[in-house]
Design an enzyme around this catalytic site. Structure first.
Site, PDB file in Angstrom:
ATOM      1  N   ASP A 278      30.283  35.779  23.339  1.00 36.49           N
ATOM      2  CA  ASP A 278      29.152  34.956  23.759  1.00 36.49           C
ATOM      3  C   ASP A 278      28.347  35.803  24.551  1.00 36.49           C
ATOM      4  OD1 ASP A 278      30.357  33.442  21.992  1.00 36.49           O
ATOM      5  OD2 ASP A 278      30.242  31.499  23.072  1.00 36.49           O
TER       6      ASP A 278
ATOM      7  N   ASP B 258      35.672  27.036  22.639  1.00 39.64           N
ATOM      8  CA  ASP B 258      35.820  27.322  21.429  1.00 39.64           C
ATOM      9  C   ASP B 258      36.480  28.924  21.424  1.00 39.64           C
ATOM     10  OD1 ASP B 258      33.399  27.772  22.990  1.00 39.64           O
ATOM     11  OD2 ASP B 258      32.709  28.912  20.955  1.00 39.64           O
ATOM     12  N   HIS B 259      36.813  29.428  22.346  1.00 38.91           N
ATOM     13  CA  HIS B 259      37.249  30.791  22.376  1.00 38.91           C
ATOM     14  C   HIS B 259      38.863  30.780  23.081  1.00 38.91           C
ATOM     15  CE1 HIS B 259      33.518  32.993  21.671  1.00 38.91           C
ATOM     16  NE2 HIS B 259      33.123  31.755  22.070  1.00 38.91           N
TER      17      HIS B 259
ATOM     18  N   HIS C  18      35.856  34.976  27.185  1.00 37.03           N
ATOM     19  CA  HIS C  18      35.548  34.170  28.362  1.00 37.03           C
ATOM     20  C   HIS C  18      36.283  32.595  28.146  1.00 37.03           C
ATOM     21  CE1 HIS C  18      32.809  33.169  25.302  1.00 37.03           C
ATOM     22  NE2 HIS C  18      32.430  31.836  25.498  1.00 37.03           N
TER      23      HIS C  18
END
Length: 311
Positions: free
Chosen positions: A210, A65-66, A61
């Protein structure tokens, strides 16, 4: 055929001095795959010796932070005069966002960047011995998880039976039988199933990104050899986990238990547990009898075959 998983970033949304943001590197027998690319991922790749030779990046996604490590990694490849394409797989509807992220510094990579939108159920990467599929997850934005599923392997060849019962000496007939071909020996037709055991399962690696605990992840993780699951909070923060569409460590363990996974790796650890995440491990172990590990930056896990103890 080796499968090694290196955890490059295991923190939640905010990095700590011990944990970088989300990223996982998988070496599947020389095929190098990167799952998510949080800020600083390229430095983690150097620090932990994975190298940069990946051709596929799987994005779960688009929370920062990804994905915020993508521009820096692409720029490094540019500096290193990369020529071969890189495929970026991203949830449906997010191609434009990835393109904007790549071009955020006003330049375009000199090598091809192929952005591939994926939906749950899609075979994202199809190889001769394995595939990577997208799976449904539940987060606060468009999201998917990924499953690396290996094909079944050939059954074991019973050399002792081939020699003692059928009198077949070592040689090319062994290879033919193991390939599933019948052979003629001393006037008799020997079928492969006479000396070759049943097909043996390959390995299954699951990365959720997540997500709330979901039935779709349980189904996709059935019999997983390694399940890497969101475990952002402990049970006393269960309502916070629900509100932010994350999982607690115990919920991750419940998923692993229902899926019959062998090993559960807890990741995406909130900064709340920067001093110690023992509570997460203890709560997960209370709910899951398999192996529970707390993912740490730089930790490497070798994924074994389900029947590895038979060797």
């Amino acid at each position: 055929m080796t499968m090694r998983v290196t955890f490059l970033g295991t923190s939640g949304a905010v990095p700590t001095t011990q944990r970088n943001t989300s990223s996982i590197f998988v070496n599947r027998d020389g095929d190098y795959l990167l799952f998510d690319c949080g800020e600083g991922t390229q430095r983690q790749m150097m620090r932990f010796g994975t190298g940069f030779a990946i051709d596929h990046l799987f994005v779960t996604h688009l929370h920062g932070d990804h994905v915020l490590g993508i521009p820096g990694l692409l720029q490094t490849w540019d500096f290193n005069e990369r020529e071969r394409p890189i495929a970026v797989h991203t949830p449906a509807g997010t191609r434009g966002n990835i393109k904007q992220l790549i071009q955020a510094n006003g330049t375009t990579p000199s090598f091809p960047v192929r952005i591939n939108e994926v939906s749950a159920g899609d075979v994202v990467l199809d190889r001769s011995e394995y595939e990577v599929r997208a799976i449904e997850t539940t987060h606060r934005c468009a999201s998917v998880g990924y499953v690396l599923d290996e094909d079944d392997r050939k059954g074991k060849f019973d050399r002792e039976k081939a020699e003692a019962e059928f009198g077949i000496p070592p040689g090319p007939k062994y290879s033919k039988l193991h390939r599933g071909e019948a052979v003629e020996h001393e006037g008799e037709t020997i079928q492969p199933e006479a000396v070759v055991g049943p097909a043996r399962p390959g390995r299954r690696f699951v990365y959720t990104g997540d997500t709330l605990p979901t039935e779709s992840v349980i189904e996709a993780s059935e019999g997983a050899d390694l399940l890497v699951h969101d475990a952002t909070f402990a049970e006393d923060r269960k309502e916070r986990a629900k509100a932010t569409a994350h999982s607690t460590a115990r919920e991750a363990a419940d998923v692993a238990r229902q899926a019959g996974a062998s090993t559960l790796a807890l990741t995406h650890i909130s900064t709340r547990y920067a001093a110690s995440a023992d509570q997460l491990v203890d709560e997960a172990r209370d709910a899951f009898d398999g192996e529970v590990v707390l993912a740490e930056d730089g930790m490497e896990r070798r994924v074994e075959f389900p029947d590895a103890d038979e060797y």
